[in-house]
Design a protein around this motif. Sequence first.
Motif, PDB file in Angstrom:
ATOM      1  N   HIS A 142      -1.955   2.553 -11.223  1.00 39.56           N
ATOM      2  CA  HIS A 142      -3.157   3.005 -10.725  1.00 39.56           C
ATOM      3  C   HIS A 142      -4.436   1.810 -10.805  1.00 39.56           C
ATOM      4  N   THR A 143      -4.002   0.946 -12.085  1.00 39.48           N
ATOM      5  CA  THR A 143      -5.425   0.223 -12.013  1.00 39.48           C
ATOM      6  C   THR A 143      -5.509  -0.698 -11.263  1.00 39.48           C
ATOM      7  N   ALA A 144      -4.638  -0.818 -10.747  1.00 36.68           N
ATOM      8  CA  ALA A 144      -4.562  -2.509  -9.343  1.00 36.68           C
ATOM      9  C   ALA A 144      -5.183  -1.200  -8.275  1.00 36.68           C
ATOM     10  N   LEU A 145      -6.232  -2.013  -8.157  1.00 36.26           N
ATOM     11  CA  LEU A 145      -7.426  -1.303  -6.779  1.00 36.26           C
ATOM     12  C   LEU A 145      -7.857  -1.954  -6.201  1.00 36.26           C
ATOM     13  N   HIS A 146      -7.695  -3.485  -6.777  1.00 39.81           N
ATOM     14  CA  HIS A 146      -7.607  -4.410  -5.700  1.00 39.81           C
ATOM     15  C   HIS A 146      -6.834  -5.196  -4.427  1.00 39.81           C
ATOM     16  N   PRO A 147      -6.519  -4.947  -3.121  1.00 42.65           N
ATOM     17  CA  PRO A 147      -5.370  -5.517  -2.486  1.00 42.65           C
ATOM     18  C   PRO A 147      -4.787  -6.444  -2.989  1.00 42.65           C
ATOM     19  N   GLU A 148      -5.434  -7.390  -4.058  1.00 49.05           N
ATOM     20  CA  GLU A 148      -4.702  -8.357  -4.111  1.00 49.05           C
ATOM     21  C   GLU A 148      -4.128  -8.408  -6.182  1.00 49.05           C
TER      22      GLU A 148
ATOM     23  N   ASN B 231       0.596  -1.143   0.208  1.00 50.51           N
ATOM     24  CA  ASN B 231      -0.101  -0.010   0.253  1.00 50.51           C
ATOM     25  C   ASN B 231       0.833   1.015   0.030  1.00 50.51           C
ATOM     26  N   LYS B 232       1.943   1.267   0.445  1.00 45.12           N
ATOM     27  CA  LYS B 232       2.649   2.624   0.312  1.00 45.12           C
ATOM     28  C   LYS B 232       3.483   2.577  -1.002  1.00 45.12           C
ATOM     29  N   ALA B 233       4.159   1.671  -0.965  1.00 45.98           N
ATOM     30  CA  ALA B 233       4.083   1.858  -3.255  1.00 45.98           C
ATOM     31  C   ALA B 233       3.330   2.008  -4.028  1.00 45.98           C
ATOM     32  N   TYR B 234       1.672   1.512  -3.517  1.00 49.93           N
ATOM     33  CA  TYR B 234       0.955   1.643  -4.323  1.00 49.93           C
ATOM     34  C   TYR B 234       0.666   3.817  -4.001  1.00 49.93           C
ATOM     35  N   ALA B 235       0.983   3.928  -2.757  1.00 53.81           N
ATOM     36  CA  ALA B 235       0.676   5.668  -2.389  1.00 53.81           C
ATOM     37  C   ALA B 235       1.245   6.419  -2.864  1.00 53.81           C
ATOM     38  N   LYS B 236       3.130   6.291  -3.288  1.00 51.90           N
ATOM     39  CA  LYS B 236       4.223   6.942  -3.819  1.00 51.90           C
ATOM     40  C   LYS B 236       3.545   6.829  -5.355  1.00 51.90           C
ATOM     41  N   GLY B 237       3.058   5.883  -5.903  1.00 48.19           N
ATOM     42  CA  GLY B 237       2.726   6.079  -7.301  1.00 48.19           C
ATOM     43  C   GLY B 237       4.035   4.778  -8.038  1.00 48.19           C
ATOM     44  N   GLU B 238       3.946   3.725  -7.166  1.00 49.23           N
ATOM     45  CA  GLU B 238       5.532   3.093  -7.227  1.00 49.23           C
ATOM     46  C   GLU B 238       4.191   1.848  -8.269  1.00 49.23           C
TER      47      GLU B 238
ATOM     48  N   ARG C 235      -2.763  -5.681  -6.611  1.00 52.33           N
ATOM     49  CA  ARG C 235      -1.598  -4.344  -6.056  1.00 52.33           C
ATOM     50  C   ARG C 235      -0.214  -5.385  -5.408  1.00 52.33           C
ATOM     51  N   VAL C 236      -0.576  -6.625  -4.637  1.00 47.81           N
ATOM     52  CA  VAL C 236       0.348  -7.549  -4.345  1.00 47.81           C
ATOM     53  C   VAL C 236       0.824  -8.334  -5.713  1.00 47.81           C
ATOM     54  N   GLU C 237       0.115  -8.246  -6.621  1.00 49.53           N
ATOM     55  CA  GLU C 237       0.203  -9.336  -8.149  1.00 49.53           C
ATOM     56  C   GLU C 237       1.338  -8.566  -8.612  1.00 49.53           C
ATOM     57  N   ALA C 238       0.761  -6.855  -8.876  1.00 50.93           N
ATOM     58  CA  ALA C 238       1.361  -5.916  -9.691  1.00 50.93           C
ATOM     59  C   ALA C 238       3.206  -5.759  -8.721  1.00 50.93           C
ATOM     60  N   GLY C 239       3.169  -6.043  -6.935  1.00 54.75           N
ATOM     61  CA  GLY C 239       4.255  -5.652  -6.899  1.00 54.75           C
ATOM     62  C   GLY C 239       5.100  -6.837  -7.277  1.00 54.75           C
ATOM     63  N   LEU C 240       5.129  -8.085  -6.878  1.00 59.74           N
ATOM     64  CA  LEU C 240       5.459  -9.638  -7.324  1.00 59.74           C
ATOM     65  C   LEU C 240       5.988  -9.160  -9.022  1.00 59.74           C
ATOM     66  N   GLU C 241       5.384  -8.599 -10.195  1.00 64.19           N
ATOM     67  CA  GLU C 241       5.721  -8.290 -11.409  1.00 64.19           C
ATOM     68  C   GLU C 241       7.328  -6.951 -10.645  1.00 64.19           C
ATOM     69  N   LYS C 242       6.829  -6.324 -10.314  1.00 63.81           N
ATOM     70  CA  LYS C 242       7.787  -5.253 -10.557  1.00 63.81           C
ATOM     71  C   LYS C 242       8.758  -5.813 -10.136  1.00 63.81           C
ATOM     72  N   ALA C 243       9.305  -6.363  -9.345  1.00 60.98           N
ATOM     73  CA  ALA C 243       9.863  -7.084  -8.252  1.00 60.98           C
ATOM     74  C   ALA C 243      11.195  -8.058  -8.634  1.00 60.98           C
TER      75      ALA C 243
END
Length: 158
Positions: free
Chosen positions: A142-148, A132-139, A150-158
């Motif tokens: 913004h289309t990842a609205l659901h928490p899951e 959620n911190k990464a989402y708030a910073k714009g990392e 966002r987690v998947e987008a974070g995994l793809e980015k990592a």
Amino acid sequence: MLSNLYLASMVLKQWQAGSKVEGEEALLHYSCRFLLQRAEQAFVEIFDNLPNRALGKTLNAVVMPTGRRWNKPHDDLARDIAQRVSTHSALRTKLLENTWDADDGEQRNPLARYNALLVDYDRAEAIYRTVNKAYAKGELPHTALHPEARVEAGLEKA
């Protein structure tokens, strides 16, 4: 009115007779305040609906000479109870003592699924905060609205 008073007496009897666990006192206070406020509201409604207005006001003055006494339970109390029953706690264990909480594979049991999730609650909360911190910073997109999502987008980015 009488049913609320009866339920309040049952709550007090259970409290007096049962074994007490941490957090149960908040549940006692919430229940009694809620039931007494409802009983008082029933009195007011009875008196307001009497055909003779003068009789209603007189009965109201006799039964409640100082006015209404009970307010609804405070949100802080409700928040404390909600926290205790939605995480692994002694109060939750006591409340779920005689419930069916096994998941045998054939029948899906939501309670058993939720209890299994509680085991990983601390790890999952830390992950959700980071995401959620990464989402708030714009990392994260913004289309990842659901928490899951966002987690998947974070995994793809990592």
